[in-house]
Design an enzyme around this catalytic site. Sequence first.
Site, PDB file in Angstrom:
ATOM      1  N   GLY A  53       0.783  -1.230   0.000  1.00  0.00           N
ATOM      2  CA  GLY A  53       0.000   0.000   0.000  1.00  0.00           C
ATOM      3  C   GLY A  53       0.810   1.273   0.000  1.00  0.00           C
ATOM      4  N   GLY A 179      -3.860  -4.733  -5.089  1.00  0.00           N
ATOM      5  CA  GLY A 179      -4.271  -4.913  -6.476  1.00  0.00           C
ATOM      6  C   GLY A 179      -3.848  -6.241  -7.059  1.00  0.00           C
ATOM      7  CB  ALA A 244      -3.839   2.800 -15.389  1.00  0.00           C
ATOM      8  CD  GLN A 264      -7.842  -3.615  -5.370  1.00  0.00           C
ATOM      9  OE1 GLN A 264      -7.087  -3.598  -4.411  1.00  0.00           O
ATOM     10  NE2 GLN A 264      -8.622  -4.639  -5.644  1.00  0.00           N
ATOM     11  CB  THR A 265      -3.271   2.532  -9.182  1.00  0.00           C
ATOM     12  OG1 THR A 265      -4.366   3.457  -9.086  1.00  0.00           O
ATOM     13  CG2 THR A 265      -3.241   1.932 -10.590  1.00  0.00           C
ATOM     14  CB  ALA A 267      -5.105   6.409  -6.763  1.00  0.00           C
ATOM     15  CG  LEU A 275       5.089   6.209 -13.175  1.00  0.00           C
ATOM     16  CD1 LEU A 275       6.309   6.764 -12.436  1.00  0.00           C
ATOM     17  CD2 LEU A 275       5.475   4.968 -13.978  1.00  0.00           C
ATOM     18  CE1 TYR A 323     -13.196  -4.711  -5.276  1.00  0.00           C
ATOM     19  CE2 TYR A 323     -11.488  -4.252  -3.664  1.00  0.00           C
ATOM     20  CZ  TYR A 323     -12.509  -5.044  -4.118  1.00  0.00           C
ATOM     21  OH  TYR A 323     -12.870  -6.165  -3.407  1.00  0.00           O
ATOM     22  CB  CYS A 411     -12.931 -18.155   5.320  1.00  0.00           C
ATOM     23  SG  CYS A 411     -14.478 -19.019   5.374  1.00  0.00           S
TER      24      CYS A 411
END
Length: 557
Positions: A53, A179, A244, A264-265, A267, A275, A323, A411
Site C-alpha cells: 500500500g 491490487g 493506466a 487498484q493502483t 492512488a 506514477l 475499488y 474466509c
Amino acid sequence: MTDNNKYRDVEIRAPRGNKLTAKSWLTEAPLRMLMNNLDPQVAENPKELVVYGGIGRAARNWACYDKIVETLTRLEDDETLLVQSGKPVGVFKTHSNAPRVLIANSNLVPHWANWEHFNELDAKGLAMYGQMTAGSWIYIGSQGIVQGTYETFVEAGRQHYGGSLKGKWVLTAGLGGMGGAQPLAATLAGACSLNIECQQSRIDFRLETRYVDEQAKDLDDALARIAKYTAEGKAISIALHGNAAEVLPELVKRGVRPDMVTDQTSAHDPLNGYLPVGWTWEQYRDRAQTEPAAVVKAAKQSMAVHVQAMLDFQKQGIPTFDYGNNIRQMAKEEGVANAFDFPGFVPAYIRPLFCRGVGPFRWAALSGEAEDIYKTDAKVKELIPDDAHLHRWLDMARERISFQGLPARICWVGLGLRAKLGLAFNEMVRSGELSAPIVIGRDHLDSGSVSSPNRETESMRDGSDAVSDWPLLNALLNTASGATWVSLHHGGGVGMGFSQHSGMVIVCDGTDEAAARIARVLTNDPGTGVMRHADAGYDIAVDCAKEQGLDLPMITG
C-alpha cells in the site's frame, strides 16, 4: 531529527514450529506475525519495512523493529506493550486477559490529518503510515483481499450479467499487495482480466506467486489474448506493463469495450503510489525526495485522466466502480467534477454482507505447516455444511492460492459463525490435531471497524458516512473483550484524512482461557458491524441483530 534508519539489507522470516522464542504464545504470536509481515514472500519492499500500500510499514524504522522484537520476547502475560506509529513506547502492567499489544498508527488531529503534515512528521521520524494490516501485523499477502475481490466480481456478475462472467473480461490496474489479488479473483469468478501495472517487478512477483497467468508484450498482444480467451470461454488473467493513465484513454479511443472496469493502483498516496504519465519509476522516486509538491501535482493530473477514461467507459453502459483507493477524490480535486458518478464497490456490491457482520475473517498457522490450514479448511466445511458458495471458495483457494510466508486462509463469514469457527480451531490446538496455535484476525476493511466516506461507509443510508465513533468503539470493545492485540489506525486504503479504522487479532492456544476470550472477541467484533448498520437503518442488519440476540437499546430493546 531526520530518520535515516529505514533501510536494512536483511531477510526476515518468522520462526516455525511449536518451540517458543518468547515467554508464551500470547507474545510469540505477535512476534511471528510482525516478522511474517516482513517476509520477502509477503512484503512488497521488506528491506525498507514496507509491507504493502505505498508506504504501509510494519515498524517505524529498523531500530524500532529491533526494540519491538526484543520487548515481545521478554513481555510477561500480565503486561501490555504500547506501540505508537510503529515505535514501542511503553510496557505497562495490566492483566492476563488484557491485550498483550495495543497499537495506534498514523493518527492525527483532524485539522492536521493530511499528507503534507504526515509527510513532514514521517521525514522527521515521528510517524509511520500503517495502512490497515501492515502496521497491525496481520497481513497475509494478496490472499488477504482475494476473496473480497472475488465476492465483488461475483456479485457484479449477478447484477449485470445474469450470474455468469464466462466470456467476459475485467479491465483494471495495479498489481501491488492489494491490487495483486485482482487477476486471480477475476479468474476464480470466471472472467478474463487485463491488469495494467507500471512496475515490472510487481508483475514478476504476481507471475511467480500464480496470481496472474500471463504477461502480454504490448497492448495489441494483450487485446488479442483477451479476444481469444473470451471467445473460448476461458478465465485467464493477463498483465500488461504500462501506465493506466495512458492505456485506458487509448482503449476508449480505439472503441474497446471491457465488460467491467475498476482500479487498484495506490492512488491514495500520490507522492509514493501513482506514477505520472511519461515518467519512469526512478524519476518518480527521485523527484519525490526533491520536489514532492510537483510530484503530487503530476500524479493527480494523471489520475484525472485515468478517472475520465473510467467515466467514458461508464457512459457506454459498462459497469465501472472504484475499488477503494480514493482515485475519484484525487481526480475531483484535479478538476473532474463528476468523478463520483461511478460508485464505490462497497455500496454497489458488498454492503448487504456487512449488514450481517460478514467480512474478511482470516487465520494463520504459527506452525508454518500448510497441513494445519488444510485441516482448518476441512473444519470450516464440517461446521458450515450447507454453504456451497463458501465450500467452492475454499476448494478454489486450496487449488489456486500460493501461501506467502506463514500459511493462512481468508474466509468471509459473519456474526455467529466467527466465534463457532474460532472455538473449533482452539479445540483443534488443544487436542493436538493442529501442530501449533492459530491466530485469527481480519482486515480493517470490515463491517464495524472502519469509517471511510469514500469507501466502506460511502453513501450510508442515514448520511453518517464520516462519523468515526464506530471504529473507536470497535477497538475499545475488542480491548475489553480480551483480543491478543488491538490496533487503531488512520488513513488506510484511501489516504490521510479520509479514514479511521481498527483491527484485532486473537490467539487460539488451546487453553480454556483462550476459549473464553475467543467467544467474546469473535462475537463482539462482528457484532459491532451489525450494530453500526442497524443504527444506520438497514433492515438486513436490524433483522440480523434480532436473530443473533444483540442488545441494541434503541433498536432491539
